[in-house]
Design a protein around this motif. Structure first.
Motif, PDB file in Angstrom:
ATOM      1  N   GLU A 107      -8.421  11.490  21.445  1.00  0.00           N
ATOM      2  CA  GLU A 107      -7.016  11.134  21.624  1.00  0.00           C
ATOM      3  C   GLU A 107      -6.534  11.506  23.033  1.00  0.00           C
ATOM      4  O   GLU A 107      -5.914  10.710  23.730  1.00  0.00           O
ATOM      5  CB  GLU A 107      -6.165  11.852  20.569  1.00  0.00           C
ATOM      6  N   ARG A 111      -5.635   9.150  26.376  1.00  0.00           N
ATOM      7  CA  ARG A 111      -4.361   9.368  27.061  1.00  0.00           C
ATOM      8  C   ARG A 111      -4.604   9.599  28.548  1.00  0.00           C
ATOM      9  O   ARG A 111      -3.858   9.131  29.399  1.00  0.00           O
ATOM     10  CB  ARG A 111      -3.666  10.585  26.445  1.00  0.00           C
ATOM     11  N   PRO A 116      -0.323   7.761  28.355  1.00  0.00           N
ATOM     12  CA  PRO A 116       0.319   7.924  27.047  1.00  0.00           C
ATOM     13  C   PRO A 116       1.131   6.695  26.641  1.00  0.00           C
ATOM     14  O   PRO A 116       1.419   6.491  25.470  1.00  0.00           O
ATOM     15  CB  PRO A 116       1.229   9.131  27.242  1.00  0.00           C
ATOM     16  N   GLN A 117       1.500   5.886  27.636  1.00  0.00           N
ATOM     17  CA  GLN A 117       2.301   4.697  27.365  1.00  0.00           C
ATOM     18  C   GLN A 117       1.474   3.656  26.600  1.00  0.00           C
ATOM     19  O   GLN A 117       0.352   3.346  26.994  1.00  0.00           O
ATOM     20  CB  GLN A 117       2.746   4.154  28.726  1.00  0.00           C
ATOM     21  N   GLY A 118       2.014   3.149  25.485  1.00  0.00           N
ATOM     22  CA  GLY A 118       1.301   2.147  24.696  1.00  0.00           C
ATOM     23  C   GLY A 118       1.005   0.897  25.502  1.00  0.00           C
ATOM     24  O   GLY A 118       1.682   0.612  26.486  1.00  0.00           O
ATOM     25  N   LYS A 119      -0.019   0.150  25.088  1.00  0.00           N
ATOM     26  CA  LYS A 119      -0.409  -1.053  25.832  1.00  0.00           C
ATOM     27  C   LYS A 119      -0.198  -2.294  24.969  1.00  0.00           C
ATOM     28  O   LYS A 119      -0.516  -2.289  23.787  1.00  0.00           O
ATOM     29  CB  LYS A 119      -1.895  -0.977  26.204  1.00  0.00           C
ATOM     30  N   PRO A 120       0.334  -3.355  25.578  1.00  0.00           N
ATOM     31  CA  PRO A 120       0.512  -4.585  24.810  1.00  0.00           C
ATOM     32  C   PRO A 120      -0.796  -5.384  24.742  1.00  0.00           C
ATOM     33  O   PRO A 120      -1.489  -5.538  25.746  1.00  0.00           O
ATOM     34  CB  PRO A 120       1.559  -5.359  25.609  1.00  0.00           C
ATOM     35  N   VAL A 121      -1.145  -5.839  23.554  1.00  0.00           N
ATOM     36  CA  VAL A 121      -2.318  -6.697  23.403  1.00  0.00           C
ATOM     37  C   VAL A 121      -1.838  -8.034  22.857  1.00  0.00           C
ATOM     38  O   VAL A 121      -1.183  -8.092  21.825  1.00  0.00           O
ATOM     39  CB  VAL A 121      -3.339  -6.076  22.426  1.00  0.00           C
ATOM     40  N   ALA A 209      -5.671  -3.597  17.180  1.00  0.00           N
ATOM     41  CA  ALA A 209      -4.964  -3.735  18.449  1.00  0.00           C
ATOM     42  C   ALA A 209      -4.176  -5.043  18.513  1.00  0.00           C
ATOM     43  O   ALA A 209      -3.135  -5.117  19.150  1.00  0.00           O
ATOM     44  CB  ALA A 209      -5.938  -3.658  19.614  1.00  0.00           C
ATOM     45  N   GLY A 210      -4.673  -6.065  17.820  1.00  0.00           N
ATOM     46  CA  GLY A 210      -3.968  -7.335  17.823  1.00  0.00           C
ATOM     47  C   GLY A 210      -2.711  -7.315  16.974  1.00  0.00           C
ATOM     48  O   GLY A 210      -1.767  -8.051  17.201  1.00  0.00           O
ATOM     49  N   LEU A 212      -1.135  -4.160  15.727  1.00  0.00           N
ATOM     50  CA  LEU A 212      -0.294  -2.989  15.930  1.00  0.00           C
ATOM     51  C   LEU A 212      -0.198  -2.706  17.422  1.00  0.00           C
ATOM     52  O   LEU A 212      -0.856  -3.338  18.229  1.00  0.00           O
ATOM     53  CB  LEU A 212      -0.909  -1.776  15.231  1.00  0.00           C
ATOM     54  N   GLY A 213       0.604  -1.726  17.767  1.00  0.00           N
ATOM     55  CA  GLY A 213       0.667  -1.300  19.153  1.00  0.00           C
ATOM     56  C   GLY A 213      -0.554  -0.451  19.462  1.00  0.00           C
ATOM     57  O   GLY A 213      -0.968   0.354  18.643  1.00  0.00           O
ATOM     58  N   GLU A 215      -2.140   2.552  21.010  1.00  0.00           N
ATOM     59  CA  GLU A 215      -1.655   3.853  21.453  1.00  0.00           C
ATOM     60  C   GLU A 215      -2.721   4.898  21.178  1.00  0.00           C
ATOM     61  O   GLU A 215      -3.489   4.751  20.231  1.00  0.00           O
ATOM     62  CB  GLU A 215      -0.435   4.237  20.617  1.00  0.00           C
ATOM     63  N   THR A 217      -2.601   7.567  19.701  1.00  0.00           N
ATOM     64  CA  THR A 217      -2.507   8.228  18.396  1.00  0.00           C
ATOM     65  C   THR A 217      -2.707   7.283  17.219  1.00  0.00           C
ATOM     66  O   THR A 217      -2.612   7.694  16.075  1.00  0.00           O
ATOM     67  CB  THR A 217      -1.119   8.880  18.225  1.00  0.00           C
ATOM     68  N   MET A 218      -2.984   5.999  17.489  1.00  0.00           N
ATOM     69  CA  MET A 218      -2.954   5.033  16.388  1.00  0.00           C
ATOM     70  C   MET A 218      -4.035   5.267  15.327  1.00  0.00           C
ATOM     71  O   MET A 218      -3.889   4.827  14.195  1.00  0.00           O
ATOM     72  CB  MET A 218      -3.050   3.609  16.928  1.00  0.00           C
TER      73      MET A 218
ATOM     74  N   ALA B  55       4.432   9.746  25.364  1.00  0.00           N
ATOM     75  CA  ALA B  55       4.913   8.909  26.473  1.00  0.00           C
ATOM     76  C   ALA B  55       6.322   9.300  26.913  1.00  0.00           C
ATOM     77  O   ALA B  55       6.544   9.615  28.084  1.00  0.00           O
ATOM     78  CB  ALA B  55       4.832   7.427  26.105  1.00  0.00           C
ATOM     79  N   ILE B 246       7.318  -0.146  17.785  1.00  0.00           N
ATOM     80  CA  ILE B 246       6.378  -1.128  18.342  1.00  0.00           C
ATOM     81  C   ILE B 246       5.687  -1.901  17.217  1.00  0.00           C
ATOM     82  O   ILE B 246       5.658  -3.135  17.215  1.00  0.00           O
ATOM     83  CB  ILE B 246       5.341  -0.418  19.240  1.00  0.00           C
ATOM     84  N   ASN B 247       5.158  -1.161  16.237  1.00  0.00           N
ATOM     85  CA  ASN B 247       4.454  -1.818  15.130  1.00  0.00           C
ATOM     86  C   ASN B 247       5.382  -2.725  14.335  1.00  0.00           C
ATOM     87  O   ASN B 247       5.027  -3.839  13.962  1.00  0.00           O
ATOM     88  CB  ASN B 247       3.839  -0.768  14.190  1.00  0.00           C
ATOM     89  N   ALA B 275       5.291  -1.651  25.802  1.00  0.00           N
ATOM     90  CA  ALA B 275       4.071  -1.636  24.990  1.00  0.00           C
ATOM     91  C   ALA B 275       3.973  -2.865  24.093  1.00  0.00           C
ATOM     92  O   ALA B 275       2.988  -3.027  23.378  1.00  0.00           O
ATOM     93  CB  ALA B 275       4.027  -0.364  24.151  1.00  0.00           C
TER      94      ALA B 275
END
Lengths: 290, 420
Positions: A107, A111, A116-121, A209-210, A212-213, A215, A217-218, B55, B246-247, B275
């Protein structure tokens, strides 16, 4: 109205359950053969997702779907060789603690590398919409996920039934000592088995990843239901894990209709009830964990 | 095995090595302190640098660090340099309290900032009140911190949940309709925010079609969304935050619900929008601070300064929270020429932030009576792609001043007890 809502949620539960099945089968493979309770499985899922995120700009979503799981499996192989192999034969508590620590390391590692910032997929546009206005919760992507899970499960069962590796894994699950006595390289067998398990985690990661966000911690939130799927289905039984995953998906879906706040708790209640009435799980063999 | 664990055996070499290391430490530590020269003034910061709020917490710390740099460049606090000590609360109340105690007792900090998590912020406030340390809550929103559990030494920069609800309720009601359905995170923050929204809705004459309480860390929202759509509301209000937001928003859009029901909520953050894939950046929200404010003094410089330390990315509201918290200490201490917590707390009451710190058009001040910063709400709409900048993901329609969104002090339930 109520029946429709219920029906919707049963179907929806099966879709969610299918995802847990993919995670749980990987966990179950590793647990059955090597007695390792892999708490880092969620971590490998995250690695799979982030690898997909990183390579998607170059080879597209479909390329990432094909390439990210084997790459994750290679990382898994290295981890098994260096960290987990020395603990085989010891009390399962050792590997449990190790993988528990490993989960935190992965984890923080993600990071550190990806931030730590989530990534868009982004997924292919034709998958990102519902099939019909009424059945809005069945999107192209979720249906696609179910199909991928079905293919993966079918391939896994074929592998276990018809290939030499599969036969050895199944034999090893039942009696590793005899398998070793017959001259089979048990170390290699465990490594390959671990890699197959991590491959499934990587695949789950790309699929997740497709939807959910992405991250660091996911993985944590997805890991516990998978463990419960194994316990409900019965330790030592892969078909049990399959049924277990689908069951908890449906149970939490149906609970959401009547008592939404308990939709997460219900799977734990289910686990408790199963453990009290049938400790080996629905399809488990007695004494697997002794 | 157990004997090894419970009776660790040290051999002579290990013992010698350990002793040598200990000895070295004794010699080394005073040396480090001497090298610093005059003892600096210390600000302690507790924030969840690991876990689901990593974050926003990281951004708050970045903002505070920038403030410290600027303070030191301008001569520090009371002529002394300022040092920021950061501790990770790991998003756990026990850990947060322990870290706050460590900062106060061992590191002897003069001030405390923290935490993103409301529960931890409230727990730390107990410690700082007991130890008489001036404390600014940077990013925990639950009402009670400047409400019924308010304290003489605790101030808050971010909005209360009431302020958030009040800033958008009217717009949503008049523009989108009177039947609201809620997706609420099942913990303190969510409950107070839900209460605030429904109070507003009742006053306006609307109805609640349902409330889906979702556990913190929910990954799949489909079951709740199926229920929400079946209830046929005008507006679907998402109160969840962080990865839950986000989710949830991603699934709302995949299900096409945003084309059938208006999607909206209260607090939205740039961290969450960034995100999300472009198609999922939808809805009417409030931001607590936004980086694009043409013509507002100081904002452009702040954005440029953060870009330098943030991989070229713009500041979020969280950067501003951290920055403002640290700046407030320096401003008030330099004005009063003391570090005495009681005197400074009294001086912070009705203290107005200057342009280069408030970074927004309206008057911004810590309200006497509940110690809540009267900061603006940036009401507007998420946008999938920025016109001139890829990070311009939000269109601000209205900047509502804090004293318009905050309930009167008498309604907050706060009565401040000053130490004898």
């Amino acid at each position: 109205m109520m029946t429709q809502l219920l029906l919707f949620n049963v179907t929806n539960g099966l879709i969610i359950g299918a995802f847990y099945v993919l995670m749980a089968l990987g966990l179950s493979l590793i647990l059955n053969l090597s007695n390792v309770i892999n708490f880092a499985h969620g971590g490998f899922l995250v690695i799979g997702g982030y690898i997909a995120y990183t390579i998607t700009p170059y080879i597209g979503f479909w390329g990432a779907l094909l390439l990210a799981p084997p790459l994750t499996a290679i990382i898994g192989l290295a981890v098994e060789r260096v960290l987990i192999r020395p603990l085989y034969g010891r009390d399962p508590l050792y590997s449990l603690l190790l993988t528990f620590g490993l989960a935190f390391m992965i984890e923080d590692g993600t990071r550190f590398i990806w931030g730590p910032q989530g990534k868009p997929v982004t997924i292919p546009a034709f998958l990102a919409q519902p099939l019909s206005n009424d059945l809005f919760f069945i999107t192209g992507y979720r249906l696609f996920m179910v199909v991928v899970v079905m293919i993966a499960v079918a391939l896994l069962f074929l592998l276990l039934r018809y290939t030499r590796l599969g036969v050895r894994i199944r034999a090893g699950t039942l009696d590793l000592e005899t398998v070793a006595a017959l001259g089979i390289n048990v170390g290699m067998l465990r490594s390959l088995n671990f890699a197959v398990g991590i491959f499934l985690a990587g695949l789950s990661g790309v699929l997740a990843a497709g939807q959910l966000g992405l991250e660091p911690t996911m993985g944590t939130g997805l890991l516990m239901p998978s463990f419960i799927a194994i316990i409900v289905g019965g330790i030592g039984s892969l078909p049990g894990t399959l049924i277990g995953g689908l069951l908890i998906g449906v149970a939490s879906g149906v609970t959401a209709v009547f008592f939404p706040a308990a939709s997460e708790a219900v799977i734990y209640v289910m686990m408790a009830v199963i453990l009290l009435t049938r400790p080996r799980g629905l399809f488990g063999e007695e004494g697997m964990m002794s | 095995m157990t004997s090894l664990i419970f009776n660790p055996r040290f051999d002579r070499r290990k013992l010698l090595k350990g002793a040598a290391a200990l000895g070295a430490l004794q010699v080394a530590s005073p040396f480090i302190i001497q090298a610093r020269g005059e003892t600096p003034i210390k600000i302690g910061m507790v924030d969840p640098l690991t876990g689901v709020y990593a974050a926003p917490a990281g951004n708050e710390v970045m903002g505070a660090k920038l403030a410290i740099e600027q303070i030191n460049a301008k001569g520090g606090m009371l002529g002394r340099q300022v040092e920021l000590l950061v501790e990770d609360s790991a998003n756990d109340v026990g850990t947060g309290v322990q870290k706050a105690r460590k900062l106060i007792e061992r590191d002897q900090v003069n001030f405390i900032i923290g935490d993103v998590n409301s529960g931890i912020a409230a727990a730390i406030a107990q410690v700082t009140a007991e130890k008489r340390i001036l404390h600014i809550v940077s990013g925990g929103h639950t009402d009670s911190i400047t409400g019924k559990d308010c304290k003489w030494n605790v101030f808050r920069v971010c909005n209360t949940t009431r302020m958030e609800a009040n800033s958008v309720s009217n717009v949503l009601f008049t523009k989108y309709g009177k039947k609201w359905h809620f997706i609420t995170p099942d913990y303190a923050f969510g409950h107070t925010l839900y209460d605030a929204c429904t109070d507003d809705l009742k006053k306006l004459g609307g109805t609640v079609t349902g409330n889906e309480l979702t556990p913190l860390g929910t990954t799949d929202f489909s079951a709740y969304l199926i229920k929400a759509r079946a209830a046929n509301p005008d507006v679907l209000i998402l109160l969840v935050q962080g990865s839950d937001m986000i989710n949830c928003l991603k699934q709302v859009v995949q299900f096409g619900l945003n084309k059938q029901i208006h999607v909206a909520g209260t607090q939205q953050e740039l961290e969450s929008l960034a995100a999300l894939p472009p198609e999922a950046r939808v809805g009417v929200w409030m931001f607590e601070w936004y980086w694009k404010q043409p013509g507002v003094p100081g904002v452009e410089k702040f954005v440029a300064d953060i870009r330098k330390v943030n991989n070229g990315n713009v500041p979020t509201a969280r950067h501003w929270f951290g920055y403002t918290s640290a700046m407030s200490f320096a401003l008030v201490a330099n004005k009063e020429k003391t570090t005495d917590a009681v005197k400074l707390a009294a001086a912070l009451e009705d203290f107005e932030l200057p342009d280069d710190v408030k970074l927004q058009p309206n008057k911004v001040y810590y309200r006497k009576g509940d110690h809540q910063l009267m900061t603006s709400a940036f009401v507007g709409e998420a946008q999938s792609k920025g016109k001139d900048d890829p990070e311009d993901l939000y269109r601000v329609d209205e900047v509502v001043p804090g004293d318009k969104t905050a309930p009167a002090v008498s309604e907050t339930g706060c009565t401040i007890q000053w130490p004898a």
